[in-house]
Design a protein around this motif. Structure first.
Motif, PDB file in Angstrom:
ATOM      1  N   ASP A   7      -3.650  17.027   5.494  1.00  0.00           N
ATOM      2  CA  ASP A   7      -4.324  16.850   6.780  1.00  0.00           C
ATOM      3  C   ASP A   7      -3.684  15.771   7.655  1.00  0.00           C
ATOM      4  OD1 ASP A   7      -6.324  18.718   5.926  1.00  0.00           O
ATOM      5  OD2 ASP A   7      -7.251  17.100   4.769  1.00  0.00           O
ATOM      6  N   VAL A   8      -3.423  14.608   7.054  1.00  0.00           N
ATOM      7  CA  VAL A   8      -2.991  13.449   7.835  1.00  0.00           C
ATOM      8  C   VAL A   8      -1.638  12.956   7.338  1.00  0.00           C
ATOM      9  CG1 VAL A   8      -3.562  11.083   8.506  1.00  0.00           C
ATOM     10  CG2 VAL A   8      -5.396  12.776   8.247  1.00  0.00           C
ATOM     11  N   PRO A   9      -0.627  12.886   8.208  1.00  0.00           N
ATOM     12  CA  PRO A   9       0.696  12.421   7.778  1.00  0.00           C
ATOM     13  C   PRO A   9       0.672  10.972   7.302  1.00  0.00           C
ATOM     14  CG  PRO A   9       0.602  12.656  10.174  1.00  0.00           C
ATOM     15  CD  PRO A   9      -0.650  13.259   9.635  1.00  0.00           C
ATOM     16  N   PHE A  10       1.354  10.725   6.199  1.00  0.00           N
ATOM     17  CA  PHE A  10       1.480   9.383   5.639  1.00  0.00           C
ATOM     18  C   PHE A  10       2.941   8.964   5.767  1.00  0.00           C
ATOM     19  CE2 PHE A  10       2.288   6.812   1.678  1.00  0.00           C
ATOM     20  CZ  PHE A  10       1.736   5.643   2.182  1.00  0.00           C
ATOM     21  N   TYR A  11       3.171   7.944   6.601  1.00  0.00           N
ATOM     22  CA  TYR A  11       4.532   7.508   6.875  1.00  0.00           C
ATOM     23  C   TYR A  11       4.931   6.372   5.947  1.00  0.00           C
ATOM     24  CZ  TYR A  11       4.353  10.409  11.035  1.00  0.00           C
ATOM     25  OH  TYR A  11       4.250  11.485  11.882  1.00  0.00           O
ATOM     26  N   LYS A  12       5.985   6.629   5.183  1.00  0.00           N
ATOM     27  CA  LYS A  12       6.593   5.597   4.349  1.00  0.00           C
ATOM     28  C   LYS A  12       7.775   5.021   5.113  1.00  0.00           C
ATOM     29  CE  LYS A  12       6.881   8.972   1.523  1.00  0.00           C
ATOM     30  NZ  LYS A  12       7.224   9.895   0.425  1.00  0.00           N
ATOM     31  N   ILE A  13       8.402   4.006   4.537  1.00  0.00           N
ATOM     32  CA  ILE A  13       9.481   3.360   5.275  1.00  0.00           C
ATOM     33  C   ILE A  13      10.635   4.324   5.537  1.00  0.00           C
ATOM     34  CG2 ILE A  13      10.770   2.456   3.273  1.00  0.00           C
ATOM     35  CD1 ILE A  13       9.941   0.681   6.644  1.00  0.00           C
ATOM     36  N   GLY A  14      10.829   5.298   4.651  1.00  0.00           N
ATOM     37  CA  GLY A  14      11.917   6.249   4.837  1.00  0.00           C
ATOM     38  C   GLY A  14      11.661   7.293   5.904  1.00  0.00           C
ATOM     39  N   THR A  15      10.389   7.494   6.269  1.00  0.00           N
ATOM     40  CA  THR A  15      10.058   8.508   7.275  1.00  0.00           C
ATOM     41  C   THR A  15       9.480   7.897   8.550  1.00  0.00           C
ATOM     42  OG1 THR A  15       7.876   8.832   6.239  1.00  0.00           O
ATOM     43  CG2 THR A  15       9.659  10.310   5.568  1.00  0.00           C
ATOM     44  N   PHE A  16       9.380   6.577   8.586  1.00  0.00           N
ATOM     45  CA  PHE A  16       8.821   5.883   9.744  1.00  0.00           C
ATOM     46  C   PHE A  16       9.663   6.169  10.990  1.00  0.00           C
ATOM     47  CE2 PHE A  16       8.448   1.698  12.132  1.00  0.00           C
ATOM     48  CZ  PHE A  16       7.174   1.954  12.621  1.00  0.00           C
ATOM     49  N   GLY A  17       9.006   6.689  12.025  1.00  0.00           N
ATOM     50  CA  GLY A  17       9.720   7.043  13.239  1.00  0.00           C
ATOM     51  C   GLY A  17      10.308   8.426  13.208  1.00  0.00           C
ATOM     52  N   CYS A  31       9.323  -3.391   8.013  1.00  0.00           N
ATOM     53  CA  CYS A  31       9.671  -4.656   7.349  1.00  0.00           C
ATOM     54  C   CYS A  31      10.683  -4.485   6.226  1.00  0.00           C
ATOM     55  CB  CYS A  31       8.406  -5.310   6.801  1.00  0.00           C
ATOM     56  SG  CYS A  31       7.262  -5.845   8.089  1.00  0.00           S
ATOM     57  N   SER A  32      11.132  -3.266   6.008  1.00  0.00           N
ATOM     58  CA  SER A  32      12.227  -3.010   5.068  1.00  0.00           C
ATOM     59  C   SER A  32      12.957  -1.773   5.558  1.00  0.00           C
ATOM     60  CB  SER A  32      11.679  -2.806   3.642  1.00  0.00           C
ATOM     61  OG  SER A  32      10.873  -1.649   3.577  1.00  0.00           O
ATOM     62  N   GLY A  33      14.015  -1.402   4.868  1.00  0.00           N
ATOM     63  CA  GLY A  33      14.806  -0.272   5.368  1.00  0.00           C
ATOM     64  C   GLY A  33      15.472  -0.659   6.674  1.00  0.00           C
ATOM     65  N   THR A  34      15.191   0.084   7.742  1.00  0.00           N
ATOM     66  CA  THR A  34      15.688  -0.288   9.076  1.00  0.00           C
ATOM     67  C   THR A  34      14.750  -1.354   9.624  1.00  0.00           C
ATOM     68  OG1 THR A  34      16.459   1.990   9.385  1.00  0.00           O
ATOM     69  CG2 THR A  34      16.387   0.579  11.340  1.00  0.00           C
ATOM     70  N   ILE A  35      15.017  -2.591   9.264  1.00  0.00           N
ATOM     71  CA  ILE A  35      14.101  -3.693   9.571  1.00  0.00           C
ATOM     72  C   ILE A  35      14.042  -3.942  11.078  1.00  0.00           C
ATOM     73  CG2 ILE A  35      13.688  -6.179   9.276  1.00  0.00           C
ATOM     74  CD1 ILE A  35      14.885  -5.920   6.490  1.00  0.00           C
ATOM     75  N   GLY A  36      12.825  -4.074  11.574  1.00  0.00           N
ATOM     76  CA  GLY A  36      12.630  -4.357  12.991  1.00  0.00           C
ATOM     77  C   GLY A  36      12.476  -3.122  13.856  1.00  0.00           C
ATOM     78  N   ARG A  37      12.564  -1.922  13.256  1.00  0.00           N
ATOM     79  CA  ARG A  37      12.325  -0.705  14.043  1.00  0.00           C
ATOM     80  C   ARG A  37      10.883  -0.732  14.546  1.00  0.00           C
ATOM     81  NH1 ARG A  37      13.362   4.933  11.232  1.00  0.00           N
ATOM     82  NH2 ARG A  37      15.504   4.473  11.853  1.00  0.00           N
ATOM     83  N   CYS A  38      10.700  -0.413  15.810  1.00  0.00           N
ATOM     84  CA  CYS A  38       9.373  -0.496  16.428  1.00  0.00           C
ATOM     85  C   CYS A  38       8.928   0.859  16.952  1.00  0.00           C
ATOM     86  CB  CYS A  38       9.386  -1.496  17.587  1.00  0.00           C
ATOM     87  SG  CYS A  38       9.792  -3.168  17.095  1.00  0.00           S
ATOM     88  N   ILE A  39       7.667   1.159  16.736  1.00  0.00           N
ATOM     89  CA  ILE A  39       7.053   2.382  17.225  1.00  0.00           C
ATOM     90  C   ILE A  39       5.734   2.017  17.893  1.00  0.00           C
ATOM     91  CG2 ILE A  39       6.078   4.630  16.609  1.00  0.00           C
ATOM     92  CD1 ILE A  39       9.055   4.539  16.136  1.00  0.00           C
ATOM     93  N   ILE A  40       5.466   2.565  19.066  1.00  0.00           N
ATOM     94  CA  ILE A  40       4.167   2.359  19.711  1.00  0.00           C
ATOM     95  C   ILE A  40       3.192   3.366  19.108  1.00  0.00           C
ATOM     96  CG2 ILE A  40       2.886   2.388  21.889  1.00  0.00           C
ATOM     97  CD1 ILE A  40       5.509   1.767  23.331  1.00  0.00           C
ATOM     98  N   TYR A  41       2.118   2.878  18.501  1.00  0.00           N
ATOM     99  CA  TYR A  41       1.159   3.788  17.875  1.00  0.00           C
ATOM    100  C   TYR A  41       0.440   4.592  18.950  1.00  0.00           C
ATOM    101  CZ  TYR A  41      -2.806   5.608  15.283  1.00  0.00           C
ATOM    102  OH  TYR A  41      -3.746   6.455  14.736  1.00  0.00           O
ATOM    103  N   ASP A  42       0.512   5.921  18.840  1.00  0.00           N
ATOM    104  CA  ASP A  42      -0.016   6.806  19.882  1.00  0.00           C
ATOM    105  C   ASP A  42      -1.481   7.191  19.698  1.00  0.00           C
ATOM    106  OD1 ASP A  42       0.109   8.544  17.745  1.00  0.00           O
ATOM    107  OD2 ASP A  42       1.658   9.835  18.607  1.00  0.00           O
ATOM    108  N   GLY A  43      -2.106   6.676  18.638  1.00  0.00           N
ATOM    109  CA  GLY A  43      -3.521   6.950  18.428  1.00  0.00           C
ATOM    110  C   GLY A  43      -3.807   8.227  17.664  1.00  0.00           C
ATOM    111  N   GLU A  44      -2.764   9.030  17.366  1.00  0.00           N
ATOM    112  CA  GLU A  44      -2.967  10.270  16.623  1.00  0.00           C
ATOM    113  C   GLU A  44      -3.215   9.967  15.141  1.00  0.00           C
ATOM    114  OE1 GLU A  44      -3.111  13.474  17.841  1.00  0.00           O
ATOM    115  OE2 GLU A  44      -3.152  12.428  19.772  1.00  0.00           O
ATOM    116  N   PRO A  45      -3.964  10.826  14.436  1.00  0.00           N
ATOM    117  CA  PRO A  45      -4.214  10.606  13.017  1.00  0.00           C
ATOM    118  C   PRO A  45      -2.917  10.436  12.229  1.00  0.00           C
ATOM    119  CG  PRO A  45      -5.658  12.326  13.833  1.00  0.00           C
ATOM    120  CD  PRO A  45      -4.678  12.023  14.943  1.00  0.00           C
ATOM    121  N   ALA A  46      -2.776   9.320  11.564  1.00  0.00           N
ATOM    122  CA  ALA A  46      -1.595   9.014  10.746  1.00  0.00           C
ATOM    123  C   ALA A  46      -1.935   7.786   9.921  1.00  0.00           C
ATOM    124  CB  ALA A  46      -0.369   8.753  11.618  1.00  0.00           C
TER     125      ALA A  46
END
Length: 208
Positions: A45-55, A86-101
């Motif tokens: 139902d709801v995507p779970f983002y780990k550091i490898g899939t973040f963004g 905070c790990s992997g591609t450190i400092g990558r930023c995403i604006i949270y869009d409010g969608e279920p995640a």
């Protein structure tokens, strides 16, 4: 105390043009409740983002009931707040869009910011210029909560933040919209954007 602090910051912004303070002045660094591997599934139902899939595209999901339970009981980002890796591609930023995640604890964090002093979109562009204090442990680097909180930021008044964000958003749009020009033009625009971004986010004190 908070109102007094904000009033003092605004006064200093008026006098000097900007104020330098640690990110902890804006708010606390927060993270989601830990999700264990057995609580995830390849389809759900709801995507779970780990550091490898973040963004990118999630490869794991959690149950919708679990999502709502954890979202309501534990810390969870508000729409518009800036998620930081905070790990992997450190400092990558995403604006949270409010969608279920849902987001992997400790590896993806955010600053709880009510925008009284700093706009979230201004923080987003500011983060992109940061030289984070990354701690290396063996071959893996990591950005810790305490290091984020101690990082100093330069913050002008909100009206100036609005103008800066407006300019950078226009450049952002040009740089990332492949239909707006040839690849060479996009590359040139991107360099121009990075130049103006760095200029707009560095401030000189007002001279009396």
């Amino acid at each position: 105390q908070t109102e007094l602090k904000y009033a003092l910051i605004k006064l200093l912004q008026y006098v000097f043009g900007y104020v330098i303070f640690p990110i902890s002045t804006v708010g606390k660094v927060l993270m989601c409740k830990r999700i264990f591997k057995e609580q995830t599934m390849p389809i759900g139902d709801v995507p779970f983002y780990k550091i490898g899939t973040f963004g990118g595209q999630a490869d794991a999901y959690i149950d919708e009931n679990l999502y709502h339970e954890y979202k309501n009981k534990y810390s969870f980002p508000l729409k518009g707040e800036i998620l930081i890796s905070c790990s992997g591609t450190i400092g990558r930023c995403i604006i949270y869009d409010g969608e279920p995640a849902y987001f992997q604890d400790s590896n993806i964090v955010w600053v709880s910011n009510d925008e009284s002093i700093v706009l979230n979109k201004f923080l987003y562009y500011l983060y992109k210029t940061m030289s984070w204090n990354i701690v290396s442990g063996g071959t893996i680097g990591r950005l810790y909560k305490s290091d984020i909180e101690k990082t100093l930021i330069k913050v002008p008044p909100k009206d100036k933040q609005v103008k800066i964000v407006s300019i950078l958003e226009r450049f952002d749009s040009l740089c990332h919209d492949i239909s707006s020009g040839l690849p060479a033009e996009i590359k040139a625009r991107k360099k121009q954007y990075e130049y103006y971004r760095d200029k707009l986010l560095s401030f000189k004190e007002k001279k009396g």
